[in-house]
Design a protein around this motif. Structure first.
Motif, mmCIF file in Angstrom:
data_model
loop_
_atom_site.group_PDB
_atom_site.id
_atom_site.type_symbol
_atom_site.label_atom_id
_atom_site.label_comp_id
_atom_site.label_asym_id
_atom_site.label_seq_id
_atom_site.Cartn_x
_atom_site.Cartn_y
_atom_site.Cartn_z
ATOM 1 N N LEU A 147 0.836 -1.202 0.000
ATOM 2 C CA LEU A 147 0.000 0.000 0.000
ATOM 3 C C LEU A 147 0.871 1.252 0.000
ATOM 4 O O LEU A 147 1.957 1.271 0.575
ATOM 5 C CB LEU A 147 -0.930 0.019 1.215
ATOM 6 C CG LEU A 147 -1.931 -1.127 1.329
ATOM 7 C CD1 LEU A 147 -2.800 -0.939 2.561
ATOM 8 C CD2 LEU A 147 -2.797 -1.246 0.087
ATOM 9 N N ALA A 148 0.362 2.312 -0.658
ATOM 10 C CA ALA A 148 1.061 3.596 -0.715
ATOM 11 C C ALA A 148 0.160 4.680 -0.147
ATOM 12 O O ALA A 148 -1.037 4.734 -0.454
ATOM 13 C CB ALA A 148 1.446 3.936 -2.151
ATOM 14 N N ALA A 149 0.737 5.566 0.672
ATOM 15 C CA ALA A 149 -0.016 6.674 1.257
ATOM 16 C C ALA A 149 -0.002 7.866 0.307
ATOM 17 O O ALA A 149 1.050 8.283 -0.172
ATOM 18 C CB ALA A 149 0.582 7.072 2.603
ATOM 19 N N VAL A 150 -1.192 8.415 0.029
ATOM 20 C CA VAL A 150 -1.334 9.522 -0.922
ATOM 21 C C VAL A 150 -2.215 10.609 -0.299
ATOM 22 O O VAL A 150 -2.993 10.355 0.622
ATOM 23 C CB VAL A 150 -1.958 9.041 -2.250
ATOM 24 C CG1 VAL A 150 -0.988 8.128 -2.986
ATOM 25 C CG2 VAL A 150 -3.289 8.320 -2.009
ATOM 26 N N SER A 151 -2.077 11.829 -0.844
ATOM 27 C CA SER A 151 -2.748 12.968 -0.233
ATOM 28 C C SER A 151 -3.449 13.832 -1.277
ATOM 29 O O SER A 151 -2.926 14.048 -2.373
ATOM 30 C CB SER A 151 -1.724 13.823 0.526
ATOM 31 O OG SER A 151 -2.283 15.035 0.971
ATOM 32 N N ILE A 152 -4.646 14.311 -0.909
ATOM 33 C CA ILE A 152 -5.381 15.312 -1.682
ATOM 34 C C ILE A 152 -5.903 16.353 -0.697
ATOM 35 O O ILE A 152 -6.545 15.999 0.308
ATOM 36 C CB ILE A 152 -6.568 14.702 -2.464
ATOM 37 C CG1 ILE A 152 -6.062 13.714 -3.526
ATOM 38 C CG2 ILE A 152 -7.402 15.796 -3.132
ATOM 39 C CD1 ILE A 152 -7.194 13.017 -4.287
ATOM 40 N N ASN A 153 -5.622 17.611 -0.973
ATOM 41 C CA ASN A 153 -6.110 18.708 -0.121
ATOM 42 C C ASN A 153 -5.750 18.489 1.350
ATOM 43 O O ASN A 153 -6.588 18.670 2.251
ATOM 44 C CB ASN A 153 -7.618 18.904 -0.279
ATOM 45 C CG ASN A 153 -7.989 19.354 -1.674
ATOM 46 O OD1 ASN A 153 -7.246 20.077 -2.346
ATOM 47 N ND2 ASN A 153 -9.152 18.912 -2.151
ATOM 48 N N GLU A 154 -4.514 18.051 1.589
ATOM 49 C CA GLU A 154 -3.960 17.869 2.929
ATOM 50 C C GLU A 154 -4.641 16.762 3.718
ATOM 51 O O GLU A 154 -4.488 16.668 4.939
ATOM 52 C CB GLU A 154 -3.987 19.188 3.709
ATOM 53 C CG GLU A 154 -3.134 20.278 3.057
ATOM 54 C CD GLU A 154 -3.100 21.554 3.867
ATOM 55 O OE1 GLU A 154 -3.845 21.655 4.866
ATOM 56 O OE2 GLU A 154 -2.305 22.449 3.525
ATOM 57 N N LYS A 155 -5.385 15.903 3.044
ATOM 58 C CA LYS A 155 -5.950 14.708 3.657
ATOM 59 C C LYS A 155 -5.272 13.487 3.052
ATOM 60 O O LYS A 155 -4.888 13.487 1.887
ATOM 61 C CB LYS A 155 -7.463 14.631 3.438
ATOM 62 C CG LYS A 155 -8.246 15.742 4.119
ATOM 63 C CD LYS A 155 -8.189 15.621 5.641
ATOM 64 C CE LYS A 155 -9.044 16.691 6.318
ATOM 65 N NZ LYS A 155 -8.997 16.595 7.795
ATOM 66 N N TRP A 156 -5.157 12.411 3.880
ATOM 67 C CA TRP A 156 -4.370 11.246 3.481
ATOM 68 C C TRP A 156 -5.194 9.973 3.496
ATOM 69 O O TRP A 156 -6.110 9.813 4.301
ATOM 70 C CB TRP A 156 -3.179 11.084 4.424
ATOM 71 C CG TRP A 156 -2.139 12.143 4.274
ATOM 72 C CD1 TRP A 156 -2.112 13.359 4.894
ATOM 73 C CD2 TRP A 156 -0.979 12.091 3.447
ATOM 74 N NE1 TRP A 156 -0.999 14.066 4.505
ATOM 75 C CE2 TRP A 156 -0.283 13.309 3.621
ATOM 76 C CE3 TRP A 156 -0.448 11.126 2.593
ATOM 77 C CZ2 TRP A 156 0.910 13.590 2.967
ATOM 78 C CZ3 TRP A 156 0.740 11.397 1.936
ATOM 79 C CH2 TRP A 156 1.405 12.616 2.125
ATOM 80 N N GLY A 157 -4.817 9.056 2.590
ATOM 81 C CA GLY A 157 -5.363 7.714 2.551
ATOM 82 C C GLY A 157 -4.354 6.788 1.907
ATOM 83 O O GLY A 157 -3.179 7.146 1.756
ATOM 84 N N PHE A 158 -4.800 5.595 1.484
ATOM 85 C CA PHE A 158 -3.890 4.611 0.907
ATOM 86 C C PHE A 158 -4.483 4.006 -0.357
ATOM 87 O O PHE A 158 -5.695 3.786 -0.440
ATOM 88 C CB PHE A 158 -3.612 3.485 1.908
ATOM 89 C CG PHE A 158 -2.787 3.898 3.095
ATOM 90 C CD1 PHE A 158 -1.408 3.737 3.100
ATOM 91 C CD2 PHE A 158 -3.395 4.446 4.221
ATOM 92 C CE1 PHE A 158 -0.648 4.108 4.192
ATOM 93 C CE2 PHE A 158 -2.647 4.817 5.324
ATOM 94 C CZ PHE A 158 -1.267 4.648 5.303
ATOM 95 N N ILE A 159 -3.600 3.727 -1.336
ATOM 96 C CA ILE A 159 -3.991 2.989 -2.530
ATOM 97 C C ILE A 159 -3.241 1.664 -2.555
ATOM 98 O O ILE A 159 -2.176 1.529 -1.955
ATOM 99 C CB ILE A 159 -3.712 3.773 -3.829
ATOM 100 C CG1 ILE A 159 -2.204 3.998 -4.037
ATOM 101 C CG2 ILE A 159 -4.460 5.098 -3.842
ATOM 102 C CD1 ILE A 159 -1.844 4.527 -5.409
ATOM 103 N N ASP A 160 -3.813 0.671 -3.288
ATOM 104 C CA ASP A 160 -3.131 -0.609 -3.436
ATOM 105 C C ASP A 160 -2.349 -0.647 -4.744
ATOM 106 O O ASP A 160 -2.263 0.348 -5.465
ATOM 107 C CB ASP A 160 -4.124 -1.767 -3.337
ATOM 108 C CG ASP A 160 -5.166 -1.772 -4.455
ATOM 109 O OD1 ASP A 160 -4.982 -1.080 -5.486
ATOM 110 O OD2 ASP A 160 -6.185 -2.479 -4.304
ATOM 111 N N GLY A 161 -1.791 -1.799 -5.076
ATOM 112 C CA GLY A 161 -0.960 -1.934 -6.257
ATOM 113 C C GLY A 161 -1.709 -1.855 -7.567
ATOM 114 O O GLY A 161 -1.075 -1.813 -8.632
ATOM 115 N N SER A 162 -3.036 -1.811 -7.508
ATOM 116 C CA SER A 162 -3.840 -1.612 -8.715
ATOM 117 C C SER A 162 -4.341 -0.179 -8.842
ATOM 118 O O SER A 162 -5.029 0.162 -9.801
ATOM 119 C CB SER A 162 -5.035 -2.580 -8.712
ATOM 120 O OG SER A 162 -4.598 -3.926 -8.713
ATOM 121 N N GLY A 163 -4.006 0.644 -7.846
ATOM 122 C CA GLY A 163 -4.427 2.037 -7.864
ATOM 123 C C GLY A 163 -5.743 2.298 -7.174
ATOM 124 O O GLY A 163 -6.240 3.428 -7.193
#
Length: 370
Positions: A147-163
């Motif tokens: 999993l990779a941690a990503v951010s939009i508008n200073e909020k964070w979540g996670f995506i998997d290897g398929s996006g």
């Protein structure tokens, strides 16, 4: 293997015989049968350009790039001007050179930046996740445990290897997944979740770190006003001292925490009784009494400096505990190496003006204990 002779680089075989004479200005190791080398070219005699050679020294990719990486999974990133792209090990471009940045290429997807937004490429060079993220956590190792941690508008979540966004982008801060769990921040407090966003703990901690050996360090601030420290980080006793003298001696404000550890059920397994702790390693963790977790210079009180980035100079005394919380070694050391930079069976501590190696039971190695 890569060798250097004077200011030039070349290659030798596993017996030390020169197979490519040292003639390159700069060079990388071979990977997938190719090596990136920098050579002077007619139009750029002083700067040089990067290309690729095979194991015989034959040029496979022309000297045309300003930067070039080693190959990973038969692809490499290359740069012209201020734009990056990706080539395969036949020298063919599989993406145009249109990206402001391309990060590591050892996860399931490749992070890249275009027009100020982060996106993800597959290993064929296709954008499988469009450019929409403002930031990515951990740019060296983007995918942790898939999993990779990503951010939009200073909020964070996670995506998997398929996006796919498997953890909604809703948190104020995150850390990477470790041992199946990640620390996430909401309303200025930290808690932990699993990979399907199930909450392990309430959001109640002021400071947290990753799980190691099944335990994670957690802390709660114990004194919002902080402790007053002198230039050697020693706590200043304010009894019978004038304000003028106090300000003269004051150099730092220390922010204190009560630290302990939680287990993977979210329960407090080791009470929050310590002032500083390290992560567990080989069923051992260093713990401190009388120290200060963070400091701030009095001139820059808005910019805390985490003590985990440096020395623990003159900050209390250190002991050693096991994963049950039992004190293996009493508080006898004035400093420790938090990275456990010993061997597989040793730790490093400081006492009596010297650094020492110890075993997991705290016994000095190559020193007679008295």
């Amino acid at each position: 293997a890569l060798i250097r002779k004077g200011k030039r680089f070349g290659y030798v075989d596993n017996k030390g015989n020169i197979i490519i004479i040292p003639k390159y200005k700069k060079a990388n190791e071979f990977s997938y049968g190719l090596a990136a080398v920098q050579e002077r070219v007619k139009l750029f005699p002083f700067i040089g350009k990067w290309g690729y050679i095979d194991t015989t020294g034959k040029k496979v990719v022309d000297y045309q790039y300003d930067e070039a990486s080693e190959f990973s999974d038969k692809i490499a990133k290359v740069k012209k001007g201020n734009k990056w792209g990706i080539i395969n090990n036949e020298g063919q471009q599989i993406t145009p050179l249109i990206y402001e940045d391309i990060l590591n290429m050892w996860g399931k997807l490749i992070p890249a930046k275009r027009k100020g937004k982060w996106l993800f490429l597959n290993y064929k060079g296709t954008e499988v996740v469009p450019p929409k993220y403002d930031d990515i956590y951990s740019k060296e190792f983007t995918f942790r445990e898939g999993l990779a941690a990503v951010s939009i508008n200073e909020k964070w979540g996670f995506i998997d290897g398929s996006g796919n966004e498997v953890v909604p982008i809703q948190y104020d801060g995150v850390k990477c997944f470790c041992e199946g769990l990640a620390a996430v921040k909401l309303n200025n407090k930290w808690g932990f979740i699993d990979k399907v966003n199930q909450k392990l703990t309430e959001f109640k901690f002021d400071k947290v770190r990753d799980f190691h050996d099944g335990l994670a360090a957690v802390g709660i601030k114990n004194d919002l006003k902080g402790k007053l420290l002198d230039s050697e980080y020693r706590i200043i006793k304010v009894n019978n001292i004038s304000k003028e003298q106090l300000y003269k001696e004051l150099e730092y404000i220390g922010i204190g925490y009560n630290f302990g550890f939680i287990n993977k059920k979210g329960d407090i397994s080791i009470p929050l009784n310590f002032d500083i702790v390290t992560d567990f390693n080989r069923d051992r963790a260093f713990v401190n009494i009388g120290g200060v977790e963070e400091i701030m210079k009095k001139e820059f009180l808005l910019f805390p400096v985490d003590f985990f980035s440096g020395d623990y100079k003159n900050l209390g005394r250190w002991g050693l505990i096991d994963s049950s919380g039992k004190l293996v070694v009493d508080f006898k050391w004035d400093n420790v190496n938090r990275g456990f930079f010993g061997t597989d069976t040793t730790f490093v501590v400081h006492a009596e003006g010297m650094w020492h190696s110890i075993d997991i039971n705290g016994n000095y190695i190559n020193k007679t204990n008295t």
